[in-house]
Design a protein around this motif. Structure first.
Motif, mmCIF file in Angstrom:
data_model
loop_
_atom_site.group_PDB
_atom_site.id
_atom_site.type_symbol
_atom_site.label_atom_id
_atom_site.label_comp_id
_atom_site.label_asym_id
_atom_site.label_seq_id
_atom_site.Cartn_x
_atom_site.Cartn_y
_atom_site.Cartn_z
ATOM 1 N N ALA A 132 0.798 -1.228 0.000
ATOM 2 C CA ALA A 132 0.000 0.000 0.000
ATOM 3 C C ALA A 132 0.829 1.275 0.000
ATOM 4 O O ALA A 132 0.266 2.369 -0.105
ATOM 5 N N GLY A 133 2.158 1.154 0.137
ATOM 6 C CA GLY A 133 3.004 2.327 0.180
ATOM 7 C C GLY A 133 3.190 2.830 1.601
ATOM 8 O O GLY A 133 2.365 2.565 2.485
ATOM 9 N N PRO A 134 4.264 3.581 1.847
ATOM 10 C CA PRO A 134 4.560 4.026 3.215
ATOM 11 C C PRO A 134 3.505 4.956 3.793
ATOM 12 O O PRO A 134 3.222 4.900 4.994
ATOM 13 N N ALA A 135 2.897 5.829 2.971
ATOM 14 C CA ALA A 135 1.922 6.783 3.514
ATOM 15 C C ALA A 135 0.691 6.069 4.058
ATOM 16 O O ALA A 135 0.240 6.336 5.183
ATOM 17 N N THR A 136 0.134 5.161 3.273
ATOM 18 C CA THR A 136 -1.052 4.432 3.728
ATOM 19 C C THR A 136 -0.709 3.511 4.884
ATOM 20 O O THR A 136 -1.496 3.385 5.836
ATOM 21 N N ALA A 137 0.468 2.870 4.829
ATOM 22 C CA ALA A 137 0.872 2.004 5.941
ATOM 23 C C ALA A 137 0.976 2.802 7.242
ATOM 24 O O ALA A 137 0.508 2.363 8.301
ATOM 25 N N LYS A 138 1.566 3.995 7.169
ATOM 26 C CA LYS A 138 1.678 4.830 8.369
ATOM 27 C C LYS A 138 0.302 5.299 8.839
ATOM 28 O O LYS A 138 0.030 5.343 10.051
ATOM 29 N N TYR A 139 -0.570 5.644 7.910
ATOM 30 C CA TYR A 139 -1.921 6.061 8.289
ATOM 31 C C TYR A 139 -2.613 4.947 9.075
ATOM 32 O O TYR A 139 -3.206 5.196 10.143
ATOM 33 N N LEU A 140 -2.541 3.739 8.556
ATOM 34 C CA LEU A 140 -3.202 2.613 9.215
ATOM 35 C C LEU A 140 -2.553 2.294 10.557
ATOM 36 O O LEU A 140 -3.249 2.106 11.570
ATOM 37 N N LEU A 141 -1.225 2.249 10.588
ATOM 38 C CA LEU A 141 -0.526 1.858 11.805
ATOM 39 C C LEU A 141 -0.557 2.934 12.877
ATOM 40 O O LEU A 141 -0.711 2.637 14.071
ATOM 41 N N PHE A 142 -0.420 4.197 12.475
ATOM 42 C CA PHE A 142 -0.418 5.278 13.456
ATOM 43 C C PHE A 142 -1.791 5.469 14.095
ATOM 44 O O PHE A 142 -1.899 5.730 15.293
ATOM 45 N N SER A 143 -2.839 5.380 13.280
ATOM 46 C CA SER A 143 -4.175 5.753 13.748
ATOM 47 C C SER A 143 -5.029 4.573 14.205
ATOM 48 O O SER A 143 -5.880 4.726 15.083
ATOM 49 N N GLY A 144 -4.830 3.415 13.586
ATOM 50 C CA GLY A 144 -5.724 2.296 13.864
ATOM 51 C C GLY A 144 -7.103 2.479 13.247
ATOM 52 O O GLY A 144 -8.007 1.687 13.503
ATOM 53 N N GLU A 145 -7.261 3.512 12.423
ATOM 54 C CA GLU A 145 -8.548 3.772 11.785
ATOM 55 C C GLU A 145 -8.800 2.785 10.647
ATOM 56 O O GLU A 145 -7.861 2.215 10.074
ATOM 57 N N LEU A 146 -10.081 2.609 10.316
ATOM 58 C CA LEU A 146 -10.464 1.704 9.244
ATOM 59 C C LEU A 146 -10.615 2.466 7.930
ATOM 60 O O LEU A 146 -10.991 3.636 7.919
ATOM 61 N N ILE A 147 -10.302 1.794 6.835
ATOM 62 C CA ILE A 147 -10.512 2.380 5.513
ATOM 63 C C ILE A 147 -11.414 1.452 4.706
ATOM 64 O O ILE A 147 -11.507 0.247 4.983
ATOM 65 N N GLY A 148 -12.074 2.011 3.704
ATOM 66 C CA GLY A 148 -12.984 1.243 2.881
ATOM 67 C C GLY A 148 -12.325 0.691 1.637
ATOM 68 O O GLY A 148 -11.126 0.862 1.392
#
Length: 251
Positions: free
Chosen positions: A147-163
């Protein structure tokens, strides 16, 4: 019914089902332990040419069963990593069929598959930051590669869900299907996979996954193999090829 991994083999496709519906198919320690030997058995089966991983009912996998983390989170994580690595190392094509929730350990397993198809409306998340857990290095690198570093960091840092829209856009998944059409598409694509040369697939999988120590191995397998002769002959005769090389018997 006890939480379990069930499986079936039909038309050269092994389907492994994560079955723990009372907890949205969360993986218990016993389920993590059961996956590597199951995969070993299926890899050795010459009748299996592809594998589909999915969840029972309306969800894929909501992660690890949190109750298993109370005693020894390090042990639980080690079991998850062993299962993830066994899935990533499976020598035949693997496809995750995802619906509902694909979170935590579920996302870890999905990322370890070669390809991922999801039903519209599926939610994805990587949630160790909600529990104060360091996500495994192997799983983090695999997530970044997909998914690339930006999306990986978004998911890992926040724990938020994406669609599914963002998951598809970033490469986390390879296809989105309308509700009710996921199983049909997975079955169709699995039939395509089992019709192709397993020699080509096995070599391509190792190359694509970054292995650099097997170039000579695959060059040796490529010389004089029956699949190449059959593929060329079938093309010239305008018929479907009948590939016979098997990773289960040839290595």
């Amino acid at each position: 019914m006890e939480p379990q991994l069930s499986h079936r083999v039909a038309d050269s496709v092994a389907t492994v089902v994560i079955d723990h519906p009372t907890k949205r198919n969360a993986m218990t320690a016993a389920m993590w332990r059961a996956l590597p030997p199951l995969l070993d058995a299926l890899a050795a089966d010459p009748d299996v040419r592809a594998l589909v991983l999915t969840g029972a009912g309306g969800t894929f996998c909501a992660g690890a069963d949190i109750s298993t983390l109370r005693g020894s989170p390090e042990t639980a994580q080690a079991l998850a990593v062993q299962a993830e690595e066994a899935l990533a190392a499976f020598p035949k094509p693997t496809l995750a069929a995802i619906r509902g929730h694909c979170v935590g350990g579920g996302a870890q397993l999905a990322a370890a598959c070669d390809l991922r198809f999801a039903e519209q409306g599926t939610l994805f998340g990587v949630t160790p930051a909600k529990l104060g857990i360091v996500y495994p290095a192997s799983a983090t690198r695999r997530l970044v590669a997909l998914a690339g570093p930006a999306t990986a960091k978004y998911l890992l840092f926040s724990g938020e869900l994406i669609g599914t829209e963002r998951a598809l856009r970033t490469g986390l998944i390879d296809g989105v299907l309308p509700e009710g059409e996921l199983d049909k598409r997975v079955a169709e694509f699995a039939r395509i996979l089992v019709s192709r040369s397993q020699l080509t697939q096995a070599a391509a999988k190792e190359f694509a996954d970054g292995r650099t120590d097997r170039d000579a191995h695959w060059a040796d397998r490529a010389r004089g193999n029956t699949d190449t002769a059959e593929g060329v002959t079938a093309f010239l005769e305008r018929r479907r090829p009948r590939f016979t090389w098997s990773v289960s018997t040839s290595g």
